[in-house]
Write an enzyme that holds these catalytic residues in place. Structure first.
Site, PDB file in Angstrom:
ATOM      1  N   TRP A 104      47.150  68.205 -44.759  1.00 35.46           N
ATOM      2  CA  TRP A 104      47.097  67.986 -43.196  1.00 35.46           C
ATOM      3  C   TRP A 104      45.990  67.416 -42.622  1.00 35.46           C
ATOM      4  CZ3 TRP A 104      51.534  66.854 -41.718  1.00 35.46           C
ATOM      5  CH2 TRP A 104      52.911  67.748 -42.196  1.00 35.46           C
ATOM      6  N   ASP A 184      43.790  71.921 -35.841  1.00 34.32           N
ATOM      7  CA  ASP A 184      45.062  71.721 -35.660  1.00 34.32           C
ATOM      8  C   ASP A 184      45.541  73.292 -36.218  1.00 34.32           C
ATOM      9  OD1 ASP A 184      47.891  71.636 -36.813  1.00 34.32           O
ATOM     10  OD2 ASP A 184      47.494  70.031 -38.055  1.00 34.32           O
ATOM     11  N   LYS A 208      56.395  76.397 -36.629  1.00 32.16           N
ATOM     12  CA  LYS A 208      55.995  77.278 -37.865  1.00 32.16           C
ATOM     13  C   LYS A 208      55.856  78.704 -37.226  1.00 32.16           C
ATOM     14  CE  LYS A 208      55.234  73.581 -39.799  1.00 32.16           C
ATOM     15  NZ  LYS A 208      54.056  72.610 -39.826  1.00 32.16           N
TER      16      LYS A 208
HETATM   17  C1  LIG Z   1      53.793  71.167 -39.858  1.00 31.91           C
HETATM   18  C2  LIG Z   1      52.444  70.958 -39.865  1.00 31.91           C
HETATM   19  C3  LIG Z   1      52.183  69.557 -39.140  1.00 31.91           C
HETATM   20  C4  LIG Z   1      53.139  68.693 -38.722  1.00 31.91           C
HETATM   21  O1  LIG Z   1      53.941  68.782 -37.793  1.00 31.91           O
HETATM   22  P1  LIG Z   1      54.726  67.745 -37.020  1.00 31.91           P
HETATM   23  O2  LIG Z   1      55.410  68.721 -35.983  1.00 31.91           O
HETATM   24  O3  LIG Z   1      55.939  67.428 -38.289  1.00 31.91           O
HETATM   25  O4  LIG Z   1      54.376  66.415 -36.724  1.00 31.91           O
HETATM   26  C5  LIG Z   1      50.810  69.053 -39.027  1.00 31.91           C
HETATM   27  N1  LIG Z   1      50.053  70.104 -39.396  1.00 31.91           N
HETATM   28  C6  LIG Z   1      50.066  71.302 -39.813  1.00 31.91           C
HETATM   29  C7  LIG Z   1      48.928  72.039 -40.096  1.00 31.91           C
HETATM   30  C8  LIG Z   1      51.206  71.653 -40.223  1.00 31.91           C
HETATM   31  O5  LIG Z   1      51.512  72.900 -40.696  1.00 31.91           O
END
Ligand SMILES: *Cc1c(COP(=O)(O)O)cnc(C)c1O
Length: 382
Positions: A104, A184, A208
């Site tokens: 990511w 993030d 999530k």
């Molecule tokens: C799932 C995830 C993403 C992607 O998110 P989207 O909503 O599909 O853009 C980005 N970073 C992390 C850490 C994730 O777990």
């Protein structure tokens, strides 16, 4: 009816009580005669919903008053572009530093490079033997090649695919950097408290640990507003969205409502800490449960001959636990038996292989106990 345990990495399991409440309120929210989906975002009924959601989020995460909360769309991946568009120009050199500890953060760095001078200042894959899928540790912050004039430093505080989590965020000022730290936190938001003294901006998709897909949370310090490049789309301009309470355009109203229900569920959680001691409340209760769940699963893996987790124990994720069967030919049988016992979505990410169990807030301890029982039974059979 008992529902199966869903170990999906995302969109992921939600608290059953939240789904039930949403179902009960689906056709008529609090006597309004409308579903929340059908309400004007500027109307009398919806206003209190979004305001309460923000207030509960601020309370649970102890967000300081000089931080703004934005409810946006586009997912965490849109932020990979939105962040450079808003923050590359914080400093005249327009340098953007990235720490890469998994897929990511790697994606984030790649996207930022479209918008200027994005540099990977630490890469876990190159400081450790192994292929790209071998992200298994966090390079020591003292080895990061921070640029003194960088506009910001970005990292992913929980790598969902590789199962690598920062259990402590770096103190950039102690490393001699004035750059704001951006994280993030998509896959571990609200699983533990967050130290805002170290973080200037945190963002994540809701799917999530908070609610359904469609809502992207951005929490940022006020001094980061007002630096967007002229080409930044207005709906992604942090200053404009902050000035309009996230309503420059229609926000994801129903996803915000569901997130609000989840926040209330977190606030209501209680966890005993031992004989005669006070019980834990809210986020502290959720965190204690998350620690117990992760320990149960890692202990099972480490204590077995069949299963293996390759992540440095110092940065193993509480939320996403990738593991392998030492005999890969038994993968299909493992998954089939798991599904038959109501243990769903355990197949690993294709980049890593093997298995992955995601243990978000809504996964009860009983779900992890059921998984561990199946793992032990399966090992005995093999
Ligand atoms: C799932 C995830 C993403 C992607 O998110 P989207 O909503 O599909 O853009 C980005 N970073 C992390 C850490 C994730 O777990």
């Amino acid at each position: 009816m008992t529902r199966p345990y869903n170990f999906s990495p995302g969109p992921a399991t939600l608290p059953e009580a939240v789904l039930q409440q949403a179902a009960d309120e689906m056709l008529d929210w609090h006597g309004s005669g409308m579903s929340v989906m059908e309400m004007s975002h500027r109307g009398r009924d919806y206003g209190p919903i979004i305001e309460q959601t923000e207030a509960d989020l601020r309370e649970l995460l102890a967000i300081p008053a000089h931080y703004k909360v934005l409810f946006l769309q586009g997912g965490a991946q849109a932020q990979n572009a939105v962040i450079p568009l808003n923050l590359a120009a914080l400093k005249p050199q327009r340098q953007m530093d990235y720490v890469v500890t998994g897929s990511w953060s790697q994606k984030s760095a790649q996207e930022a490079a479209k918008y200027g001078d994005a540099q990977v200042v630490a890469d876990a894959a190159s400081t450790h033997a192994g292929a790209e899928s071998g992200y298994t540790h966090i390079p020591a912050p003292t080895t990061w090649r921070l640029r003194p004039e960088a506009s910001y430093l970005h990292l992913c505080s929980n790598e969902t695919v590789h199962g690598v989590e920062f259990h402590e965020l770096p103190d950039l000022s102690a490393l001699g950097s004035q750059a704001p730290l951006l994280i993030d936190f998509s896959s571990h938001v609200l699983s533990r408290p967050l130290d805002w003294s170290r973080v200037a901006l945190a963002y994540g998709g809701a799917q999530k640990n908070i609610g359904p897909a469609g809502l992207t949370l951005v929490v940022l310090r006020e001094d980061l507003l007002g630096h967007a490049l002229p080409i930044c789309p207005s709906v992604f301009d942090y200053r404009l969205q902050a000035a309009n309470q996230s309503m420059l355009n229609t926000p994801p109203t129903y996803a915000i409502y569901l997130a609000g229900l989840t926040l209330q569920w977190i606030k209501a959680q209680r966890e005993p800490v031992g004989q005669g001691q006070a019980e834990l409340h809210g986020l502290a209760a959720v965190e204690a449960r998350n620690i117990a769940k992760a320990r149960l699963l890692y202990d099972c893996i480490d204590g077995s001959q069949l299963y293996e987790n390759r992540v440095d124990p110092a940065c193993r994720s509480r939320m996403n636990v990738p593991f392998f069967l030492r005999d890969e030919s038994r993968n299909a049988a493992f998954l089939e038996g798991a599904a038959a016992r109501g243990l769903l979505q355990l197949k690993g990410h294709k980049m890593v292989g093997g298995m992955r169990a995601s243990l978000y807030n809504a996964m009860p301890l009983a779900g992890v106990q059921a998984l561990v029982e199946w793992m032990r039974e399966f090992e005995r059979q093999s």
